[in-house]
Write an enzyme that holds these catalytic residues in place. Structure first.
Site, PDB file in Angstrom:
ATOM      1  N   ALA A  37      59.091  35.316  27.746  1.00  0.00           N
ATOM      2  CA  ALA A  37      60.426  35.896  27.949  1.00  0.00           C
ATOM      3  C   ALA A  37      61.464  34.894  27.470  1.00  0.00           C
ATOM      4  O   ALA A  37      62.137  34.235  28.265  1.00  0.00           O
ATOM      5  CB  ALA A  37      60.634  36.242  29.421  1.00  0.00           C
ATOM      6  N   ASP A  88      57.364  25.569  27.016  1.00  0.00           N
ATOM      7  CA  ASP A  88      57.933  25.597  25.667  1.00  0.00           C
ATOM      8  C   ASP A  88      57.802  26.995  25.052  1.00  0.00           C
ATOM      9  O   ASP A  88      56.967  27.800  25.470  1.00  0.00           O
ATOM     10  CB  ASP A  88      57.225  24.582  24.774  1.00  0.00           C
ATOM     11  CG  ASP A  88      57.517  23.143  25.199  1.00  0.00           C
ATOM     12  OD1 ASP A  88      58.573  22.926  25.829  1.00  0.00           O
ATOM     13  OD2 ASP A  88      56.684  22.257  24.908  1.00  0.00           O
ATOM     14  N   LYS A 144      57.821  30.581  26.988  1.00  0.00           N
ATOM     15  CA  LYS A 144      56.753  30.998  27.905  1.00  0.00           C
ATOM     16  C   LYS A 144      57.053  30.516  29.323  1.00  0.00           C
ATOM     17  O   LYS A 144      57.707  29.490  29.525  1.00  0.00           O
ATOM     18  CB  LYS A 144      55.398  30.455  27.428  1.00  0.00           C
ATOM     19  CG  LYS A 144      54.964  31.037  26.095  1.00  0.00           C
ATOM     20  CD  LYS A 144      53.756  30.317  25.551  1.00  0.00           C
ATOM     21  CE  LYS A 144      53.498  30.713  24.107  1.00  0.00           C
ATOM     22  NZ  LYS A 144      52.514  29.850  23.461  1.00  0.00           N
ATOM     23  N   LYS A 179      55.933  43.566  40.285  1.00  0.00           N
ATOM     24  CA  LYS A 179      56.995  43.602  39.277  1.00  0.00           C
ATOM     25  C   LYS A 179      57.304  42.169  38.866  1.00  0.00           C
ATOM     26  O   LYS A 179      57.210  41.239  39.680  1.00  0.00           O
ATOM     27  CB  LYS A 179      58.281  44.240  39.825  1.00  0.00           C
ATOM     28  CG  LYS A 179      58.265  45.776  39.858  1.00  0.00           C
ATOM     29  CD  LYS A 179      58.561  46.373  38.497  1.00  0.00           C
ATOM     30  CE  LYS A 179      58.284  47.869  38.434  1.00  0.00           C
ATOM     31  NZ  LYS A 179      59.233  48.687  39.154  1.00  0.00           N
ATOM     32  N   ARG A 208      50.667  37.607  18.345  1.00  0.00           N
ATOM     33  CA  ARG A 208      49.674  37.362  19.394  1.00  0.00           C
ATOM     34  C   ARG A 208      49.485  38.626  20.258  1.00  0.00           C
ATOM     35  O   ARG A 208      48.362  39.028  20.564  1.00  0.00           O
ATOM     36  CB  ARG A 208      50.100  36.200  20.286  1.00  0.00           C
ATOM     37  CG  ARG A 208      49.036  35.808  21.311  1.00  0.00           C
ATOM     38  CD  ARG A 208      49.587  34.997  22.484  1.00  0.00           C
ATOM     39  NE  ARG A 208      50.370  33.845  22.079  1.00  0.00           N
ATOM     40  CZ  ARG A 208      49.854  32.659  21.719  1.00  0.00           C
ATOM     41  NH1 ARG A 208      48.548  32.492  21.716  1.00  0.00           N
ATOM     42  NH2 ARG A 208      50.658  31.665  21.374  1.00  0.00           N
ATOM     43  N   ASP A 268      48.584  54.631  13.615  1.00  0.00           N
ATOM     44  CA  ASP A 268      49.634  55.637  13.504  1.00  0.00           C
ATOM     45  C   ASP A 268      50.866  55.066  12.789  1.00  0.00           C
ATOM     46  O   ASP A 268      51.182  53.884  12.916  1.00  0.00           O
ATOM     47  CB  ASP A 268      50.034  56.104  14.909  1.00  0.00           C
ATOM     48  CG  ASP A 268      51.225  57.034  14.875  1.00  0.00           C
ATOM     49  OD1 ASP A 268      51.051  58.162  14.376  1.00  0.00           O
ATOM     50  OD2 ASP A 268      52.323  56.635  15.308  1.00  0.00           O
ATOM     51  N   GLU A 298      47.284  56.029   8.636  1.00  0.00           N
ATOM     52  CA  GLU A 298      48.081  57.249   8.490  1.00  0.00           C
ATOM     53  C   GLU A 298      49.273  56.908   7.598  1.00  0.00           C
ATOM     54  O   GLU A 298      50.306  56.456   8.068  1.00  0.00           O
ATOM     55  CB  GLU A 298      48.563  57.759   9.852  1.00  0.00           C
ATOM     56  CG  GLU A 298      49.231  59.132   9.747  1.00  0.00           C
ATOM     57  CD  GLU A 298      50.348  59.366  10.756  1.00  0.00           C
ATOM     58  OE1 GLU A 298      50.671  60.533  10.991  1.00  0.00           O
ATOM     59  OE2 GLU A 298      50.921  58.393  11.274  1.00  0.00           O
TER      60      GLU A 298
END
Length: 702
Positions: free
Chosen positions: A92, A118, A121, A143, A336, A357, A412
């Protein structure tokens, strides 16, 4: 548009650039030998291959190789440790703070903060209880809490969540910590890669005739045996990756690592795949890495409070037509995430490959929107190509085929990009197959716009055979796309409202039903025999499923009436659906015996406009089609490559297929040394109107 290198500029520069490209790409010479018209774009293949190789090298140097890099799900998310504690990790980069909350701490948002590492993360270790029991048991609600740089407090589902559910009338999904005491034990090994691919495109949720969401269990017990009985050796499962909006048909993904809970548990999906394997059927996942849902409360969007976490920021990060977010494929952590997602479905659920897809949208910055691809090679190279996305697809194909050499990937792509299905070592995309997307459009066009007597045989043959040499295609007369609301299935285009009233065997054929049943068989067989190196059918269309597909939504008062498959129609001996089902079954069984999909492309000896006859040879069989609505032909001469005695092995006019039984199957057809339509031998055949025949030369070894 691309500016290809041309010999006309400076011959010595052209040769130097070409030689440099040939030196950098191991088997580029083979690609240019197959298609010399790609020579002016050799530097494009060189650049793409070098970018792929460089990223692979960087992954090796910084992550210990793609094997380790693609195991992100082993550390990211929430995991039980050997000591009963919990290890949590998230990416994040835009967050000011990250916390874990849930049932286990009374939903206190800030009592369990992550530590910042670092590269954006964050990690957290939660020790076990004093009695060594886990603090967060299986089934707990969780959450991730994000505090953004603007001071917002955001409740999020981990992008790595393995199971999410929507309870009652809740708008959003809840993240459930999935950590059962006993995991599913697979009992059956993967089947060998089939030489011919006959795909049954399926959607678990609509697989029941009842007006409800069907389950993995229902599909396993009721639909898998049908698929096996019909002679399909591959299932392509749609709408498995979790999607909050059911009516999106599974194409607006919210949780990429979660198997959709609306059908059951992860273990029940594993059992479905395992059971298919026990039947010798491989299972492909319809994987959606081309875009993601805009949902933020239960999706990836704005995960860390910024619009650029998993996606491009600004306009580039939004697909206006699909109203969805677009991945930033050049980002290390997004690579990743996506590569780990590929591995997760291969290893956790034992899928045997993927149908990717929306590849066209990935390949081009214009996403294919408003583009009429003419086939001019300049359309496939240059600044309009998103080479970061193409490199990701090359990496994904490399990973899939490294982990499971027998696995299958299908693209596709409506654009027809050259070399998409060529080996990466040639500078290609590395896919095994592409969907032949022009074929269903051609059939719908003919049924909508032309009288039967005006069908152009040459046009049909061209559409069915217009594919790149040594790039394999999956042919299909119709898929889920054609069945969606606003369109119609082939059967409904052919028979429309009469399917409700005139499908009983107790009533005489009406002209509409007769035409519909005969053409439905012919269209499917010529597509199967001539259109590609694999064949696909969407569930229910094998027996001419009536109506269209429409998922419950506000616009139809949340009705399930059109979100189901009425398999019982083909089980009713008093209805004509069984005839189409029987034909589909025997067509597949015959292909299994002779392997025409795995054989070289057919030799078409006849496409006669006046007579409406198409004849071709493939895999030692002679296919004959009479599309004329009323004319039958006695002693019609058809060319063949080899002499011998021929017998009928499939006849669409047979009684078990709802035909008129105009052919005597005990008849032997003998060739003679009479050159016809460029073939050294020929034979005389009776060809009734609206009939498809396959003849076998019984003098040849089977």
């Amino acid at each position: 548009m691309a500016a290809p290198m041309t010999p006309a500029a400076r011959p010595e520069d052209y040769e130097a650039a070409l030689n440099a490209a040939l030196a950098d790409v191991p088997e580029l010479a083979r690609l240019l030998e197959i298609d010399p018209y790609l020579k002016p774009y050799a530097v494009d293949f060189q650049r793409r291959y070098k970018q792929f190789s460089q990223i692979l090298k960087n992954i090796g140097e910084n992550e210990g190789g793609i094997d380790k890099f693609s195991r992100g799900y082993e550390s990211f998310g929430v995991h039980r440790c050997a000591d009963g504690g919990l290890y949590c990790k998230e990416w994040a980069p835009g967050a000011e703070g990250v916390f874990l909350t849930g049932d286990f701490n009374g939903w206190n948002p800030f009592s369990y903060p992550y530590k910042k590492l670092d590269y954006g993360k964050w990690e957290l270790y939660i020790p076990p209880k004093q009695n060594k029991s886990v603090l967060v048991p299986h089934g707990s609600k969780l959450k991730v809490v994000i505090t953004s740089k603007s001071g917002e407090i955001l409740y999020r589902i981990s992008p790595w969540a393995k199971y999410v559910v929507r309870e009652g009338d809740n708008v959003n999904y809840d993240w459930i910590h999935w950590d059962p005491e006993h995991s599913y034990e697979f009992k059956h090994s993967r089947p060998k890669k089939p030489r011919s691919l006959r795909i049954y495109e399926s959607h678990v949720g609509i697989s029941s005739h009842e007006g409800k969401v069907a389950s993995y269990k229902h599909f396993t017990c009721n639909v898998l045996p049908r698929i096996k009985g019909l002679g399909y050796n591959c299932i392509q499962l749609m709408a498995i990756m979790e999607h909050a909006y059911y009516a999106s048909f599974g194409y607006q993904i919210t949780s990429f690592f979660a198997a959709s809970s609306r059908y059951g548990t992860p273990e029940e999906l594993q059992e479905l795949v395992d059971t298919a394997h026990s039947m010798g059927i491989i299972v492909l996942l319809d994987v959606v890495h081309s875009h993601a849902s805009k949902n933020s409360a239960d999706g990836l969007n704005m995960f860390d409070g910024t619009d650029s976490c998993y996606f491009h920021s600004g306009p580039r990060g939004t697909h206006d037509l699909w109203d969805s977010r677009l991945f930033a494929y050049s980002s290390w952590e997004i690579l990743r995430f996506l590569l780990s997602n590929i591995r997760w479905w291969l290893e956790e659920y034992r899928f045997d490959g993927f149908r990717f897809d929306g590849v066209t949208s990935m390949l081009y910055h214009h996403h294919g929107v408003g583009q009429g691809f003419s086939g001019d090679y300049s359309e496939y190279f240059g600044l309009q190509v998103d080479e970061d996305a193409l490199t990701y697809l090359m990496l994904a194909n490399h990973l899939v085929h490294t982990l499971c050499p027998d696995s299958i990937t299908i693209a596709e792509d409506v654009s027809g990009m050259p070399a998409l299905c060529s080996p990466i070592s040639q500078g290609g995309g590395g896919f095994d197959y592409r969907l032949a997307m022009a074929i269903p459009d051609k059939w719908i066009q003919l049924l909508k716009e032309f009288k039967d007597e005006d069908w152009n045989m040459g046009d049909i043959v061209y559409t069915l055979t217009n594919r790149r040499y040594l790039e394999k295609c999956i042919a299909y007369a119709e898929s889920h796309d054609q069945a969606l609301v606003g369109d119609k299935s082939l059967a409904f285009w052919l028979m429309d409202a009469e399917m409700y009233t005139n499908m009983s065997v107790l009533t005489p054929f009406t002209p509409v039903i007769d035409r519909g049943i005969q053409l439905h068989k012919m269209i499917r067989l010529i597509t199967h025999g001539l259109g590609g190196e694999g064949y696909l059918n969407f569930m229910g269309n094998e027996f001419g499923h009536p109506e269209w597909l429409d998922f419950p939504r506000k616009g139809n008062n949340e009705s399930y009436h059109y979100a189901r498959r009425q398999f019982h129609l083909t089980d009713d001996d008093l209805l004509r659906y069984k005839f189409l089902n029987n034909f589909d079954r025997d067509m597949n069984r015959l292909e299994e015996r002779y392997g025409w999909l795995a054989a070289p492309q057919a030799y078409v000896s006849e496409k006669h406009e006046g007579n409406k006859i198409i004849a071709f040879e493939r895999a030692g069989l002679l296919f004959i089609f009479n599309f004329h609505p009323s004319k039958s032909y006695t002693d019609y001469r058809v060319g063949t490559a080899l002499p011998g005695k021929f017998k009928i092995v499939l006849d669409s006019d047979a009684a078990e297929y709802g035909g008129h039984q105009r052919l005597d199957h005990s008849t032997d057809f003998f060739s003679e040394a009479f050159e016809h339509n460029g073939r050294p031998y020929s034979l005389l055949v009776y060809i009734p109107s609206r009939v498809a025949l396959i003849l076998q030369n019984v003098d040849l070894p089977n």
